[in-house]
Design a protein around this motif. Sequence first.
Motif, mmCIF file in Angstrom:
data_model
loop_
_atom_site.group_PDB
_atom_site.id
_atom_site.type_symbol
_atom_site.label_atom_id
_atom_site.label_comp_id
_atom_site.label_asym_id
_atom_site.label_seq_id
_atom_site.Cartn_x
_atom_site.Cartn_y
_atom_site.Cartn_z
ATOM 1 N N ASP A 13 0.808 -1.212 0.000
ATOM 2 C CA ASP A 13 0.000 0.000 0.000
ATOM 3 C C ASP A 13 0.847 1.269 0.000
ATOM 4 O O ASP A 13 0.324 2.360 0.217
ATOM 5 C CB ASP A 13 -0.942 0.006 1.208
ATOM 6 C CG ASP A 13 -2.007 -1.064 1.089
ATOM 7 O OD1 ASP A 13 -2.435 -1.364 -0.050
ATOM 8 O OD2 ASP A 13 -2.417 -1.616 2.114
ATOM 9 N N ARG A 22 -1.617 1.125 -10.481
ATOM 10 C CA ARG A 22 -2.482 1.912 -11.355
ATOM 11 C C ARG A 22 -1.994 1.852 -12.795
ATOM 12 O O ARG A 22 -2.789 1.685 -13.725
ATOM 13 C CB ARG A 22 -2.535 3.372 -10.872
ATOM 14 C CG ARG A 22 -3.403 4.259 -11.723
ATOM 15 C CD ARG A 22 -4.866 3.869 -11.636
ATOM 16 N NE ARG A 22 -5.670 4.745 -12.455
ATOM 17 C CZ ARG A 22 -6.689 4.338 -13.198
ATOM 18 N NH1 ARG A 22 -7.059 3.081 -13.182
ATOM 19 N NH2 ARG A 22 -7.371 5.185 -13.926
ATOM 20 N N VAL A 52 -0.067 9.289 -3.046
ATOM 21 C CA VAL A 52 -1.361 9.077 -3.687
ATOM 22 C C VAL A 52 -2.373 9.786 -2.802
ATOM 23 O O VAL A 52 -2.468 9.495 -1.611
ATOM 24 C CB VAL A 52 -1.705 7.579 -3.847
ATOM 25 C CG1 VAL A 52 -3.105 7.409 -4.400
ATOM 26 C CG2 VAL A 52 -0.680 6.895 -4.739
ATOM 27 N N TRP A 54 -6.329 12.069 -2.480
ATOM 28 C CA TRP A 54 -7.697 12.281 -2.938
ATOM 29 C C TRP A 54 -8.390 10.993 -3.361
ATOM 30 O O TRP A 54 -9.005 10.921 -4.421
ATOM 31 C CB TRP A 54 -7.748 13.344 -4.045
ATOM 32 C CG TRP A 54 -7.067 14.605 -3.637
ATOM 33 C CD1 TRP A 54 -7.438 15.449 -2.640
ATOM 34 C CD2 TRP A 54 -5.856 15.146 -4.182
ATOM 35 N NE1 TRP A 54 -6.551 16.492 -2.533
ATOM 36 C CE2 TRP A 54 -5.556 16.330 -3.475
ATOM 37 C CE3 TRP A 54 -4.994 14.745 -5.215
ATOM 38 C CZ2 TRP A 54 -4.456 17.117 -3.754
ATOM 39 C CZ3 TRP A 54 -3.890 15.524 -5.480
ATOM 40 C CH2 TRP A 54 -3.627 16.695 -4.765
ATOM 41 N N LYS A 55 -8.315 9.990 -2.499
ATOM 42 C CA LYS A 55 -9.054 8.750 -2.754
ATOM 43 C C LYS A 55 -10.527 9.014 -2.466
ATOM 44 O O LYS A 55 -10.884 9.454 -1.383
ATOM 45 C CB LYS A 55 -8.539 7.621 -1.858
ATOM 46 C CG LYS A 55 -7.128 7.200 -2.182
ATOM 47 C CD LYS A 55 -6.674 6.079 -1.278
ATOM 48 C CE LYS A 55 -5.247 5.709 -1.575
ATOM 49 N NZ LYS A 55 -4.774 4.592 -0.757
ATOM 50 N N LYS A 56 -11.367 8.754 -3.478
ATOM 51 C CA LYS A 56 -12.798 8.991 -3.319
ATOM 52 C C LYS A 56 -13.565 8.122 -4.315
ATOM 53 O O LYS A 56 -12.981 7.591 -5.268
ATOM 54 C CB LYS A 56 -13.112 10.478 -3.512
ATOM 55 C CG LYS A 56 -12.616 11.059 -4.808
ATOM 56 C CD LYS A 56 -12.759 12.568 -4.835
ATOM 57 C CE LYS A 56 -12.120 13.110 -6.115
ATOM 58 N NZ LYS A 56 -12.134 14.539 -6.164
ATOM 59 N N ASN A 59 -13.070 8.268 -8.196
ATOM 60 C CA ASN A 59 -11.898 7.671 -8.843
ATOM 61 C C ASN A 59 -11.688 6.242 -8.339
ATOM 62 O O ASN A 59 -10.560 5.760 -8.285
ATOM 63 C CB ASN A 59 -10.637 8.542 -8.694
ATOM 64 C CG ASN A 59 -10.213 8.779 -7.264
ATOM 65 O OD1 ASN A 59 -10.400 7.937 -6.388
ATOM 66 N ND2 ASN A 59 -9.610 9.925 -7.016
ATOM 67 N N MET A 61 -11.714 5.010 -5.549
ATOM 68 C CA MET A 61 -10.866 4.947 -4.355
ATOM 69 C C MET A 61 -9.389 4.693 -4.687
ATOM 70 O O MET A 61 -8.619 4.294 -3.837
ATOM 71 C CB MET A 61 -11.377 3.905 -3.362
ATOM 72 C CG MET A 61 -12.811 4.150 -2.900
ATOM 73 S SD MET A 61 -13.108 5.807 -2.228
ATOM 74 C CE MET A 61 -12.305 5.697 -0.655
ATOM 75 N N ARG A 62 -8.996 4.920 -5.936
ATOM 76 C CA ARG A 62 -7.595 4.718 -6.332
ATOM 77 C C ARG A 62 -6.731 5.909 -5.945
ATOM 78 O O ARG A 62 -5.543 5.777 -5.777
ATOM 79 C CB ARG A 62 -7.504 4.519 -7.841
ATOM 80 C CG ARG A 62 -8.039 3.211 -8.310
ATOM 81 C CD ARG A 62 -7.818 3.104 -9.815
ATOM 82 N NE ARG A 62 -8.725 2.146 -10.386
ATOM 83 C CZ ARG A 62 -9.879 2.448 -10.956
ATOM 84 N NH1 ARG A 62 -10.274 3.693 -11.057
ATOM 85 N NH2 ARG A 62 -10.637 1.505 -11.454
ATOM 86 N N GLY A 63 -7.314 7.077 -5.914
ATOM 87 C CA GLY A 63 -6.549 8.274 -5.633
ATOM 88 C C GLY A 63 -5.814 8.771 -6.864
ATOM 89 O O GLY A 63 -5.933 8.217 -7.951
#
Length: 146
Positions: A13, A22, A52, A54-56, A59, A61-63
């Motif tokens: 991670d 990615r 990485v 702005w995981k949301k 996207n 949750m990839r960021g």
Amino acid sequence: MKKPSAKEAGDKDSPSRLIDARIEELGDWRGEMLARVRFIIRQADPEVVEEVKWKKPSNAMRGVPVWEHHGIICTGETYKNAVKMTFAKGASLDDPSGLFNASLEGNTRRAIDLHEGDKIDDKALKALIRAAVALNTSALKRKTKA
């Protein structure tokens, strides 16, 4: 080029591993373009830090891959038809080669949209990255003197 720390090397991670995943997941020209951009950034600034952010849900949750050196240099977002490099302080950077082709109306950011088949001017992009690092570093020096 900065090697990942021992923790990062073993941490699936870690930001670097997430960016690797990615690129692999994209599996098309966008992954190749993102990998190329990343390679150029690392060549231009061997001390760059990968993050990485702005995981949301929008996207998955990839960021977003982010490259930093005393602040954000740029991000590497992938869209259906483009890989977008957004420079956090792009409006403050000289761009003699005219790489910026997106987000030109803002007061702060500037972006480079790269499309399938586009060739990257490595020398010009490295100069832009180094200028962004110098701007971040000079801002840091001003803060520490204050």
